[in-house]
Design an enzyme around this catalytic site. Structure first.
Site, PDB file in Angstrom:
ATOM      1  N   THR A 159     -12.963  21.954  28.932  1.00 25.23           N
ATOM      2  CA  THR A 159     -13.851  20.884  29.367  1.00 25.23           C
ATOM      3  C   THR A 159     -14.975  20.730  28.354  1.00 25.23           C
ATOM      4  O   THR A 159     -15.338  21.693  27.695  1.00 25.23           O
ATOM      5  CB  THR A 159     -14.434  21.306  30.736  1.00 25.23           C
ATOM      6  OG1 THR A 159     -13.371  21.296  31.673  1.00 25.23           O
ATOM      7  CG2 THR A 159     -15.541  20.391  31.211  1.00 25.23           C
ATOM      8  N   GLY A 175     -15.499  25.820  33.651  1.00 22.92           N
ATOM      9  CA  GLY A 175     -14.902  27.020  34.212  1.00 22.92           C
ATOM     10  C   GLY A 175     -14.111  26.701  35.471  1.00 22.92           C
ATOM     11  O   GLY A 175     -13.674  25.562  35.669  1.00 22.92           O
ATOM     12  N   ARG A 186      -6.127  16.200  42.542  1.00 28.79           N
ATOM     13  CA  ARG A 186      -7.146  17.253  42.588  1.00 28.79           C
ATOM     14  C   ARG A 186      -8.404  16.800  41.828  1.00 28.79           C
ATOM     15  O   ARG A 186      -8.334  16.260  40.741  1.00 28.79           O
ATOM     16  CB  ARG A 186      -6.601  18.534  41.953  1.00 28.79           C
ATOM     17  CG  ARG A 186      -7.584  19.707  41.938  1.00 28.79           C
ATOM     18  CD  ARG A 186      -8.287  19.845  40.594  1.00 28.79           C
ATOM     19  NE  ARG A 186      -9.064  21.076  40.494  1.00 28.79           N
ATOM     20  CZ  ARG A 186      -9.884  21.346  39.483  1.00 28.79           C
ATOM     21  NH1 ARG A 186     -10.026  20.498  38.496  1.00 28.79           N
ATOM     22  NH2 ARG A 186     -10.568  22.463  39.455  1.00 28.79           N
ATOM     23  N   VAL A 187      -9.557  17.027  42.430  1.00 31.18           N
ATOM     24  CA  VAL A 187     -10.827  16.720  41.774  1.00 31.18           C
ATOM     25  C   VAL A 187     -11.588  18.023  41.599  1.00 31.18           C
ATOM     26  O   VAL A 187     -11.706  18.804  42.549  1.00 31.18           O
ATOM     27  CB  VAL A 187     -11.644  15.714  42.624  1.00 31.18           C
ATOM     28  CG1 VAL A 187     -13.024  15.498  42.029  1.00 31.18           C
ATOM     29  CG2 VAL A 187     -10.893  14.392  42.737  1.00 31.18           C
TER      30      VAL A 187
HETATM   31  N1  ASP Z   1     -14.319  22.921  35.418  1.00 33.79           N
HETATM   32  C1  ASP Z   1     -13.108  22.210  35.071  1.00 33.79           C
HETATM   33  C2  ASP Z   1     -12.340  21.896  36.328  1.00 33.79           C
HETATM   34  O1  ASP Z   1     -12.174  22.767  37.156  1.00 33.79           O
HETATM   35  C3  ASP Z   1     -12.217  22.987  34.144  1.00 33.79           C
HETATM   36  C4  ASP Z   1     -12.877  23.536  32.928  1.00 33.79           C
HETATM   37  O2  ASP Z   1     -14.089  23.660  32.851  1.00 33.79           O
HETATM   38  O3  ASP Z   1     -12.151  23.851  31.980  1.00 33.79           O
HETATM   39  O4  ASP Z   1     -11.858  20.810  36.457  1.00 33.79           O
END
Ligand code: ASP
Length: 282
Positions: free
Chosen positions: A153, A204, A181-182
């Protein structure tokens, strides 16, 4: 001139040979935001510009290069927030948008809402001339063969010369997620938050970030007068104490301090500002 910007390229495990390229990608993105701040532009424009650069970089899990859901498709989440007005815009589970952060900005500025999802968000993009594309164009071969399962992300927080702060975050979510999914990214106060005390972007394990409302938690710590570094560390400590997940956080305080912390293995970060010092971490 007083300004600062900090960007992250996602918490998680990365293939070791992609680390340098990720750090370099963060540096280029931070520079894109810094150019705007140096010429007196807004924190909002700067945070958005940095995130767009990362969305366009196929190494990161946002825009082009996003991770794939269980059906092998990209569904994007993104949010942007202006700390000086508490205005926010976000999109969730939207397909075929080259730069989801642009669409989030349009939701903020051109709709009465904060969060648009799925098909409705896509139609809103078409109505407001936000570039749409064939969803397949966002898929890169590495994600197709899913040799990388790490997070990636992207996010940016900025402080401009007028003292305004903004936060922006964009993601393809987590690998193999269910369609629809959100995650935390587009949920204000979870993955993204800005007020007059702090601007925060998280990355994360999304479900764990949601249950700990991590971004708002960190901003609250800054409002209680903790410095940015301590607030970031304490927020991650709180997260680690209450969940099994991993996360990373970047934040900017009203005093101009930059903070970042993680309990994930890696999180590439780049910060530019004030003395033009550069921090890189992986
Ligand atoms: N936080 C993001 C999510 O769960 C994933 C990520 O940070 O890599 O959609």
């Amino acid at each position: 001139m007083t300004f600062a910007i900090i960007v992250h390229g996602g918490a998680g495990e990365v293939a070791p040979d992609s680390l340098d390229a990720r750090k370099q990608g963060c540096r280029v993105a931070a520079e894109a935001g810094a150019v705007i701040l140096r010429r007196g532009g807004s924190a909002l424009d700067a945070a958005q510009a940095s995130v767009e650069v990362l969305e366009n970089n196929p190494l990161f899990n946002a825009g082009t290069g996003s991770t794939l859901n269980r059906e092998g498709r990209v569904e994007s989440d993104a949010a942007i927030m202006d700390g000086s007005t508490l205005k926010a815009g976000a999109v969730a589970a939207v397909s075929g948008i080259r730069n989801p952060i642009r669409l989030a900005r349009a939701v903020m500025e051109r709709s009465p809402h904060i969060l648009l999802a799925g098909e409705g968000a896509h139609r809103f993009a078409q109505q407001h001339n936000i570039e749409t594309c064939n969803p397949e164009e966002l898929v890169v071969p590495e994600q197709r063969s899913h040799w990388e399962k790490e997070h990636g992300t992207v996010g940016a927080v900025a402080l401009d010369a007028e003292g305004r702060m903004a936060a922006a975050t964009s993601t393809g979510g987590i690998f193999d997620k269910l369609p629809g999914r959100v995650g935390d990214t587009p949920l204000i106060g979870c993955g993204t938050f800005a007020d007059t005390h702090a601007a925060v972007s998280c990355t994360g394990s999304g479900e764990d970030i949601i249950r700990t409302t991590l971004a708002r938690h960190a901003a609250y710590l800054v409002a209680q007068d903790l410095d940015a570094v301590t607030a970031a560390k304490q927020a991650i400590a709180y997260f680690a104490a209450h969940t099994q997940g991993d996360a990373g956080i970047i934040l900017k305080s009203r005093k101009g301090e930059l903070g970042y912390a993680r309990n994930s293995l890696y999180m590439p970060v780049c910060a530019l500002g004030f003395s033009e010092d550069l921090i890189l971490d992986a």
